[in-house]
Write a protein that holds these residues in place. Sequence first.
Motif, PDB file in Angstrom:
ATOM      1  N   TYR A  51      -0.320  32.984  -1.189  1.00  0.00           N
ATOM      2  CA  TYR A  51      -0.030  32.404   0.120  1.00  0.00           C
ATOM      3  C   TYR A  51      -1.158  31.518   0.586  1.00  0.00           C
ATOM      4  CZ  TYR A  51       1.309  31.934   4.981  1.00  0.00           C
ATOM      5  OH  TYR A  51       1.663  31.418   6.196  1.00  0.00           O
ATOM      6  N   PRO A  52      -0.875  30.316   0.997  1.00  0.00           N
ATOM      7  CA  PRO A  52       0.409  29.610   1.146  1.00  0.00           C
ATOM      8  C   PRO A  52       0.730  28.686  -0.032  1.00  0.00           C
ATOM      9  CG  PRO A  52      -1.267  28.434   2.351  1.00  0.00           C
ATOM     10  CD  PRO A  52      -1.945  29.617   1.704  1.00  0.00           C
ATOM     11  N   ILE A  53       0.128  28.929  -1.189  1.00  0.00           N
ATOM     12  CA  ILE A  53       0.328  28.046  -2.344  1.00  0.00           C
ATOM     13  C   ILE A  53       1.416  28.619  -3.248  1.00  0.00           C
ATOM     14  CG2 ILE A  53      -0.763  27.036  -4.383  1.00  0.00           C
ATOM     15  CD1 ILE A  53      -3.419  27.179  -2.807  1.00  0.00           C
ATOM     16  N   VAL A  54       2.385  27.753  -3.587  1.00  0.00           N
ATOM     17  CA  VAL A  54       3.511  28.132  -4.440  1.00  0.00           C
ATOM     18  C   VAL A  54       3.381  27.372  -5.749  1.00  0.00           C
ATOM     19  CG1 VAL A  54       6.028  28.229  -4.623  1.00  0.00           C
ATOM     20  CG2 VAL A  54       4.932  28.387  -2.370  1.00  0.00           C
ATOM     21  N   VAL A  55       3.556  28.088  -6.858  1.00  0.00           N
ATOM     22  CA  VAL A  55       3.409  27.483  -8.183  1.00  0.00           C
ATOM     23  C   VAL A  55       4.670  26.701  -8.576  1.00  0.00           C
ATOM     24  CG1 VAL A  55       3.059  27.987 -10.637  1.00  0.00           C
ATOM     25  CG2 VAL A  55       1.773  29.254  -8.898  1.00  0.00           C
ATOM     26  N   ALA A  56       5.838  27.257  -8.326  1.00  0.00           N
ATOM     27  CA  ALA A  56       7.099  26.641  -8.757  1.00  0.00           C
ATOM     28  C   ALA A  56       7.536  25.542  -7.794  1.00  0.00           C
ATOM     29  CB  ALA A  56       8.191  27.699  -8.847  1.00  0.00           C
ATOM     30  N   ALA A  57       8.045  24.475  -8.353  1.00  0.00           N
ATOM     31  CA  ALA A  57       8.531  23.355  -7.545  1.00  0.00           C
ATOM     32  C   ALA A  57       9.862  23.719  -6.896  1.00  0.00           C
ATOM     33  CB  ALA A  57       8.719  22.125  -8.425  1.00  0.00           C
ATOM     34  N   PRO A  58      10.126  23.191  -5.704  1.00  0.00           N
ATOM     35  CA  PRO A  58      11.427  23.438  -5.080  1.00  0.00           C
ATOM     36  C   PRO A  58      12.518  22.648  -5.788  1.00  0.00           C
ATOM     37  CG  PRO A  58      10.119  21.966  -3.730  1.00  0.00           C
ATOM     38  CD  PRO A  58       9.240  22.401  -4.863  1.00  0.00           C
ATOM     39  N   ASP A  59      13.742  23.042  -5.558  1.00  0.00           N
ATOM     40  CA  ASP A  59      14.889  22.323  -6.104  1.00  0.00           C
ATOM     41  C   ASP A  59      14.851  20.890  -5.556  1.00  0.00           C
ATOM     42  OD1 ASP A  59      17.390  21.239  -6.693  1.00  0.00           O
ATOM     43  OD2 ASP A  59      18.465  23.084  -6.230  1.00  0.00           O
ATOM     44  N   PRO A  60      14.964  19.896  -6.432  1.00  0.00           N
ATOM     45  CA  PRO A  60      14.910  18.500  -5.976  1.00  0.00           C
ATOM     46  C   PRO A  60      16.037  18.135  -5.014  1.00  0.00           C
ATOM     47  CG  PRO A  60      14.891  18.620  -8.388  1.00  0.00           C
ATOM     48  CD  PRO A  60      15.063  20.008  -7.875  1.00  0.00           C
ATOM     49  N   ASN A  61      17.108  18.923  -4.968  1.00  0.00           N
ATOM     50  CA  ASN A  61      18.225  18.647  -4.061  1.00  0.00           C
ATOM     51  C   ASN A  61      17.923  19.050  -2.621  1.00  0.00           C
ATOM     52  OD1 ASN A  61      19.824  17.636  -6.168  1.00  0.00           O
ATOM     53  ND2 ASN A  61      20.458  19.707  -6.722  1.00  0.00           N
ATOM     54  N   LEU A  62      16.875  19.822  -2.413  1.00  0.00           N
ATOM     55  CA  LEU A  62      16.516  20.218  -1.054  1.00  0.00           C
ATOM     56  C   LEU A  62      15.898  19.027  -0.328  1.00  0.00           C
ATOM     57  CD1 LEU A  62      14.906  23.741  -1.680  1.00  0.00           C
ATOM     58  CD2 LEU A  62      17.220  23.230  -0.932  1.00  0.00           C
ATOM     59  N   LYS A  63      16.405  18.744   0.878  1.00  0.00           N
ATOM     60  CA  LYS A  63      15.897  17.598   1.632  1.00  0.00           C
ATOM     61  C   LYS A  63      14.624  17.958   2.394  1.00  0.00           C
ATOM     62  CE  LYS A  63      20.406  15.545   2.058  1.00  0.00           C
ATOM     63  NZ  LYS A  63      21.471  15.096   2.923  1.00  0.00           N
ATOM     64  N   ALA A  64      14.577  19.169   2.922  1.00  0.00           N
ATOM     65  CA  ALA A  64      13.398  19.621   3.673  1.00  0.00           C
ATOM     66  C   ALA A  64      13.076  21.050   3.223  1.00  0.00           C
ATOM     67  CB  ALA A  64      13.671  19.572   5.169  1.00  0.00           C
ATOM     68  N   TYR A  67       9.176  27.336   1.715  1.00  0.00           N
ATOM     69  CA  TYR A  67       9.176  28.539   0.897  1.00  0.00           C
ATOM     70  C   TYR A  67       9.363  29.766   1.785  1.00  0.00           C
ATOM     71  CZ  TYR A  67       8.156  31.460  -3.127  1.00  0.00           C
ATOM     72  OH  TYR A  67       8.255  32.358  -4.160  1.00  0.00           O
ATOM     73  N   ASP A  68      10.347  30.575   1.437  1.00  0.00           N
ATOM     74  CA  ASP A  68      10.592  31.834   2.149  1.00  0.00           C
ATOM     75  C   ASP A  68       9.791  32.909   1.421  1.00  0.00           C
ATOM     76  OD1 ASP A  68      11.548  34.291   3.077  1.00  0.00           O
ATOM     77  OD2 ASP A  68      13.563  33.510   3.408  1.00  0.00           O
ATOM     78  N   TRP A  69       8.697  33.320   2.021  1.00  0.00           N
ATOM     79  CA  TRP A  69       7.782  34.264   1.374  1.00  0.00           C
ATOM     80  C   TRP A  69       8.379  35.659   1.266  1.00  0.00           C
ATOM     81  CZ3 TRP A  69       3.695  32.913  -1.383  1.00  0.00           C
ATOM     82  CH2 TRP A  69       3.225  31.610  -1.233  1.00  0.00           C
ATOM     83  N   MET A  70       9.332  36.001   2.126  1.00  0.00           N
ATOM     84  CA  MET A  70       9.972  37.316   2.051  1.00  0.00           C
ATOM     85  C   MET A  70      10.924  37.377   0.854  1.00  0.00           C
ATOM     86  SD  MET A  70       8.663  39.050   4.476  1.00  0.00           S
ATOM     87  CE  MET A  70       9.723  40.437   4.733  1.00  0.00           C
ATOM     88  N   LYS A  71      11.707  36.322   0.661  1.00  0.00           N
ATOM     89  CA  LYS A  71      12.679  36.286  -0.434  1.00  0.00           C
ATOM     90  C   LYS A  71      12.089  35.715  -1.713  1.00  0.00           C
ATOM     91  CE  LYS A  71      16.740  35.805   2.521  1.00  0.00           C
ATOM     92  NZ  LYS A  71      17.871  34.945   2.867  1.00  0.00           N
ATOM     93  N   GLN A  72      10.898  35.130  -1.609  1.00  0.00           N
ATOM     94  CA  GLN A  72      10.230  34.515  -2.755  1.00  0.00           C
ATOM     95  C   GLN A  72      11.081  33.399  -3.358  1.00  0.00           C
ATOM     96  OE1 GLN A  72       6.978  35.549  -4.165  1.00  0.00           O
ATOM     97  NE2 GLN A  72       6.927  36.307  -2.081  1.00  0.00           N
ATOM     98  N   GLU A  73      11.570  32.499  -2.473  1.00  0.00           N
ATOM     99  CA  GLU A  73      12.371  31.364  -2.943  1.00  0.00           C
ATOM    100  C   GLU A  73      12.265  30.211  -1.948  1.00  0.00           C
ATOM    101  OE1 GLU A  73      16.687  32.608  -1.039  1.00  0.00           O
ATOM    102  OE2 GLU A  73      16.312  33.054  -3.127  1.00  0.00           O
ATOM    103  N   TRP A  74      12.567  29.004  -2.451  1.00  0.00           N
ATOM    104  CA  TRP A  74      12.592  27.819  -1.604  1.00  0.00           C
ATOM    105  C   TRP A  74      13.905  27.795  -0.841  1.00  0.00           C
ATOM    106  CZ3 TRP A  74       8.491  24.907  -0.661  1.00  0.00           C
ATOM    107  CH2 TRP A  74       7.427  24.901  -1.572  1.00  0.00           C
ATOM    108  N   ILE A  75      13.842  27.383   0.428  1.00  0.00           N
ATOM    109  CA  ILE A  75      15.046  27.276   1.254  1.00  0.00           C
ATOM    110  C   ILE A  75      15.091  25.890   1.898  1.00  0.00           C
ATOM    111  CG2 ILE A  75      15.237  29.743   1.743  1.00  0.00           C
ATOM    112  CD1 ILE A  75      13.924  29.169   4.482  1.00  0.00           C
ATOM    113  N   GLU A  76      16.263  25.512   2.359  1.00  0.00           N
ATOM    114  CA  GLU A  76      16.460  24.235   3.037  1.00  0.00           C
ATOM    115  C   GLU A  76      16.248  24.435   4.531  1.00  0.00           C
ATOM    116  OE1 GLU A  76      16.646  20.703   3.744  1.00  0.00           O
ATOM    117  OE2 GLU A  76      17.514  20.929   1.759  1.00  0.00           O
ATOM    118  N   THR A  77      15.507  23.521   5.158  1.00  0.00           N
ATOM    119  CA  THR A  77      15.253  23.632   6.598  1.00  0.00           C
ATOM    120  C   THR A  77      15.762  22.430   7.376  1.00  0.00           C
ATOM    121  OG1 THR A  77      13.047  22.654   6.385  1.00  0.00           O
ATOM    122  CG2 THR A  77      13.209  25.069   6.263  1.00  0.00           C
ATOM    123  N   SER A  78      16.473  21.528   6.712  1.00  0.00           N
ATOM    124  CA  SER A  78      16.967  20.336   7.420  1.00  0.00           C
ATOM    125  C   SER A  78      18.048  20.730   8.418  1.00  0.00           C
ATOM    126  CB  SER A  78      17.521  19.305   6.436  1.00  0.00           C
ATOM    127  OG  SER A  78      18.712  19.773   5.863  1.00  0.00           O
TER     128      SER A  78
END
Length: 158
Positions: A51-64, A67-78
């Motif tokens: 925290y707050p550094i993430v190794v894996a890149a987010p899905d390129p389809n995400l506009k905004a 990283y959801d640290w609880m679920k350990q995944e990238w989420i969309e915030t747009s």
Amino acid sequence: MTEEIQNSAVDNTETTNTESKEITMHTYYWSNEDVPFRVLRTDDEITSNQYPIVVAAPDPNLKAPKYDWMKQEWIETSEESLGQRLTTVVEQLENAQKSINVLQEAHQTTLKNNESTDTAMDQIQATVQQTSKMVANLSAMMIALGKGSQSNNNGVTK
């Protein structure tokens, strides 16, 4: 931003020659409440999320992405995805309400069964008490009959 993610995801490491030393650059991603998404380039090697550094890149389809640290995944915030996320939350709440209703019905059934069991146990207990009284009365009668039979036998001459 999507283009920046795609470029960094494709070229996750880059080699730069300076004088006689070779430096390997790594790409990581910064994500917290204040800064939902930022690309970091460093020569430090990080092997897991810190925290707050993430190794894996987010899905390129995400506009905004964020990283959801609880679920350990990238989420969309747009704002565009807000409606979809609200729909998902509403569906989850409806499913939870259905589960609660099923559990309440099962609880009511259990309470009714417990009431029936309690009533049956009360009836059995009353029956056992009545049976015990009857056995005690029969025992007293048998003893009285046994004494009466002995006194009649003693009085009879052979």
